[in-house]
Write a protein that holds these residues in place. Structure first.
Motif, PDB file in Angstrom:
ATOM      1  N   ARG A   6       0.839  -1.177  -0.086  1.00  0.00           N
ATOM      2  CA  ARG A   6       0.067   0.063  -0.043  1.00  0.00           C
ATOM      3  C   ARG A   6       0.904   1.358  -0.104  1.00  0.00           C
ATOM      4  O   ARG A   6       1.848   1.291   0.578  1.00  0.00           O
ATOM      5  CB  ARG A   6      -0.955   0.070   1.218  1.00  0.00           C
ATOM      6  CG  ARG A   6      -2.021  -1.096   1.361  1.00  0.00           C
ATOM      7  CD  ARG A   6      -2.926  -0.821   0.443  1.00  0.00           C
ATOM      8  NE  ARG A   6      -3.943  -1.833   0.752  1.00  0.00           N
ATOM      9  CZ  ARG A   6      -3.948  -3.038  -0.384  1.00  0.00           C
ATOM     10  NH1 ARG A   6      -3.691  -2.914  -1.228  1.00  0.00           N
ATOM     11  NH2 ARG A   6      -5.372  -3.761  -0.116  1.00  0.00           N
ATOM     12  N   PHE A   7       0.239   2.418  -0.511  1.00  0.00           N
ATOM     13  CA  PHE A   7       1.057   3.491  -0.515  1.00  0.00           C
ATOM     14  C   PHE A   7       0.008   4.530   0.113  1.00  0.00           C
ATOM     15  O   PHE A   7      -1.189   4.470  -0.002  1.00  0.00           O
ATOM     16  CB  PHE A   7       1.257   3.937  -2.019  1.00  0.00           C
ATOM     17  CG  PHE A   7       2.084   3.090  -2.598  1.00  0.00           C
ATOM     18  CD1 PHE A   7       3.555   3.151  -2.818  1.00  0.00           C
ATOM     19  CD2 PHE A   7       1.272   1.762  -3.311  1.00  0.00           C
ATOM     20  CE1 PHE A   7       4.192   1.863  -3.566  1.00  0.00           C
ATOM     21  CE2 PHE A   7       2.157   0.625  -4.093  1.00  0.00           C
ATOM     22  CZ  PHE A   7       3.627   0.969  -4.021  1.00  0.00           C
ATOM     23  N   THR A  56      -4.184   9.304   7.557  1.00  0.00           N
ATOM     24  CA  THR A  56      -3.485   8.464   6.221  1.00  0.00           C
ATOM     25  C   THR A  56      -4.835   8.220   5.303  1.00  0.00           C
ATOM     26  O   THR A  56      -5.782   7.813   5.612  1.00  0.00           O
ATOM     27  CB  THR A  56      -2.627   7.213   6.822  1.00  0.00           C
ATOM     28  OG1 THR A  56      -3.792   6.473   7.248  1.00  0.00           O
ATOM     29  CG2 THR A  56      -1.765   7.565   7.828  1.00  0.00           C
ATOM     30  N   LYS A  57      -4.417   8.011   3.959  1.00  0.00           N
ATOM     31  CA  LYS A  57      -5.378   7.694   2.820  1.00  0.00           C
ATOM     32  C   LYS A  57      -4.537   6.740   1.927  1.00  0.00           C
ATOM     33  O   LYS A  57      -3.474   7.071   1.248  1.00  0.00           O
ATOM     34  CB  LYS A  57      -5.554   9.027   2.181  1.00  0.00           C
ATOM     35  CG  LYS A  57      -6.307   8.469   0.702  1.00  0.00           C
ATOM     36  CD  LYS A  57      -7.843   8.627   0.890  1.00  0.00           C
ATOM     37  CE  LYS A  57      -8.636   8.271  -0.232  1.00  0.00           C
ATOM     38  NZ  LYS A  57      -8.989   6.970  -0.719  1.00  0.00           N
ATOM     39  N   ALA A  58      -5.159   5.397   1.909  1.00  0.00           N
ATOM     40  CA  ALA A  58      -4.213   4.479   1.404  1.00  0.00           C
ATOM     41  C   ALA A  58      -4.654   4.305  -0.063  1.00  0.00           C
ATOM     42  O   ALA A  58      -5.645   4.727  -0.632  1.00  0.00           O
ATOM     43  CB  ALA A  58      -4.704   3.041   2.121  1.00  0.00           C
ATOM     44  N   PHE A  59      -3.817   4.105  -0.932  1.00  0.00           N
ATOM     45  CA  PHE A  59      -3.825   3.610  -2.332  1.00  0.00           C
ATOM     46  C   PHE A  59      -3.054   2.341  -2.978  1.00  0.00           C
ATOM     47  O   PHE A  59      -1.976   2.087  -2.030  1.00  0.00           O
ATOM     48  CB  PHE A  59      -3.154   5.122  -3.123  1.00  0.00           C
ATOM     49  CG  PHE A  59      -4.075   6.249  -2.881  1.00  0.00           C
ATOM     50  CD1 PHE A  59      -4.864   6.481  -3.644  1.00  0.00           C
ATOM     51  CD2 PHE A  59      -3.396   7.202  -1.635  1.00  0.00           C
ATOM     52  CE1 PHE A  59      -5.495   7.666  -3.306  1.00  0.00           C
ATOM     53  CE2 PHE A  59      -4.080   8.269  -1.563  1.00  0.00           C
ATOM     54  CZ  PHE A  59      -4.998   8.713  -2.325  1.00  0.00           C
ATOM     55  N   ALA A  60      -3.469   2.035  -3.998  1.00  0.00           N
ATOM     56  CA  ALA A  60      -2.779   1.078  -4.565  1.00  0.00           C
ATOM     57  C   ALA A  60      -1.540   1.154  -5.191  1.00  0.00           C
ATOM     58  O   ALA A  60      -0.796   0.245  -5.426  1.00  0.00           O
ATOM     59  CB  ALA A  60      -3.793   0.048  -5.546  1.00  0.00           C
ATOM     60  N   THR A  61      -1.245   2.534  -5.843  1.00  0.00           N
ATOM     61  CA  THR A  61      -0.224   2.672  -6.568  1.00  0.00           C
ATOM     62  C   THR A  61       0.472   4.030  -5.805  1.00  0.00           C
ATOM     63  O   THR A  61      -0.167   4.924  -5.457  1.00  0.00           O
ATOM     64  CB  THR A  61      -0.545   3.300  -7.883  1.00  0.00           C
ATOM     65  OG1 THR A  61      -1.362   4.507  -8.131  1.00  0.00           O
ATOM     66  CG2 THR A  61      -1.249   1.954  -8.683  1.00  0.00           C
ATOM     67  N   PRO A 103      -9.136   3.658   4.357  1.00  0.00           N
ATOM     68  CA  PRO A 103      -9.165   2.455   3.687  1.00  0.00           C
ATOM     69  C   PRO A 103      -8.877   2.742   2.050  1.00  0.00           C
ATOM     70  O   PRO A 103      -9.387   3.828   1.726  1.00  0.00           O
ATOM     71  CB  PRO A 103      -9.955   1.530   3.942  1.00  0.00           C
ATOM     72  CG  PRO A 103     -11.244   2.278   4.529  1.00  0.00           C
ATOM     73  CD  PRO A 103     -10.521   3.551   5.112  1.00  0.00           C
ATOM     74  N   LEU A 104      -8.304   1.843   1.525  1.00  0.00           N
ATOM     75  CA  LEU A 104      -7.971   1.591  -0.102  1.00  0.00           C
ATOM     76  C   LEU A 104      -9.327   1.911  -0.739  1.00  0.00           C
ATOM     77  O   LEU A 104      -9.366   2.799  -1.694  1.00  0.00           O
ATOM     78  CB  LEU A 104      -7.323   0.460  -0.511  1.00  0.00           C
ATOM     79  CG  LEU A 104      -6.767   0.208  -1.882  1.00  0.00           C
ATOM     80  CD1 LEU A 104      -6.139   1.331  -2.265  1.00  0.00           C
ATOM     81  CD2 LEU A 104      -6.332  -0.900  -2.039  1.00  0.00           C
ATOM     82  N   ASP A 105     -10.484   1.412  -0.491  1.00  0.00           N
ATOM     83  CA  ASP A 105     -11.463   1.279  -1.270  1.00  0.00           C
ATOM     84  C   ASP A 105     -12.490   2.258  -1.097  1.00  0.00           C
ATOM     85  O   ASP A 105     -13.448   2.520  -1.687  1.00  0.00           O
ATOM     86  CB  ASP A 105     -12.435   0.132  -0.978  1.00  0.00           C
ATOM     87  CG  ASP A 105     -12.638  -0.313   0.353  1.00  0.00           C
ATOM     88  OD1 ASP A 105     -13.269  -1.067   0.758  1.00  0.00           O
ATOM     89  OD2 ASP A 105     -12.173   0.377   1.168  1.00  0.00           O
ATOM     90  N   GLU A 106     -12.080   3.257  -0.145  1.00  0.00           N
ATOM     91  CA  GLU A 106     -13.030   4.436   0.206  1.00  0.00           C
ATOM     92  C   GLU A 106     -12.832   5.441  -0.860  1.00  0.00           C
ATOM     93  O   GLU A 106     -11.468   5.995  -1.165  1.00  0.00           O
ATOM     94  CB  GLU A 106     -12.838   5.130   1.590  1.00  0.00           C
ATOM     95  CG  GLU A 106     -14.041   6.158   1.912  1.00  0.00           C
ATOM     96  CD  GLU A 106     -13.854   6.619   3.480  1.00  0.00           C
ATOM     97  OE1 GLU A 106     -14.067   7.715   3.513  1.00  0.00           O
ATOM     98  OE2 GLU A 106     -13.739   5.682   4.331  1.00  0.00           O
TER      99      GLU A 106
END
Length: 108
Positions: A6-7, A56-61, A103-106
């Motif tokens: 995760r980034f 924090t805000k998660a990203f896939a890239t 999370p990543l999906d939000e």
């Protein structure tokens, strides 16, 4: 089962009342580095520490995380505070004991 990397884009509150935005793959390590004066040049001066990660805000890239970092850095202080409140940050201070992890999906 391998864990997907995760980034993260993050916003720190510094002891001098300023906000700092950055990018990382490990929020806990990065917050520790900033508070110990081993983070970014901005957080090295003693008057800016300690620092606390508010969001924090998660990203896939990496590209997505760094793109949000750049957008946030261009916001005014008031706009950054509004963004933090939209994500549920109640206290914009380095003394704030909680961190909001998006999370990543939000969606943004």
């Amino acid at each position: 089962m391998a864990q997907t990397k995760r980034f993260y884009t993050y916003i720190l509150a510094c002891a001098d009342g300023t906000l700092y935005t950055g990018y990382t793959t490990d929020p806990e390590r990065r917050e520790r580095e900033h508070s110990e004066g081993r983070g970014a040049k901005y957080t090295k001066p003693a008057h800016r520490r300690p620092c606390h990660m508010l969001l924090t805000k998660a990203f896939a890239t990496k590209h997505e995380a760094m793109s949000l970092e750049e957008r946030v850095k261009r916001l005014t202080r008031a706009e950054k505070e509004q963004l933090l409140r939209q994500y549920g940050v109640k206290q914009i201070s380095y003394r704030n004991p909680e961190r909001i992890d998006v999370p990543l999906d939000e969606e943004d």
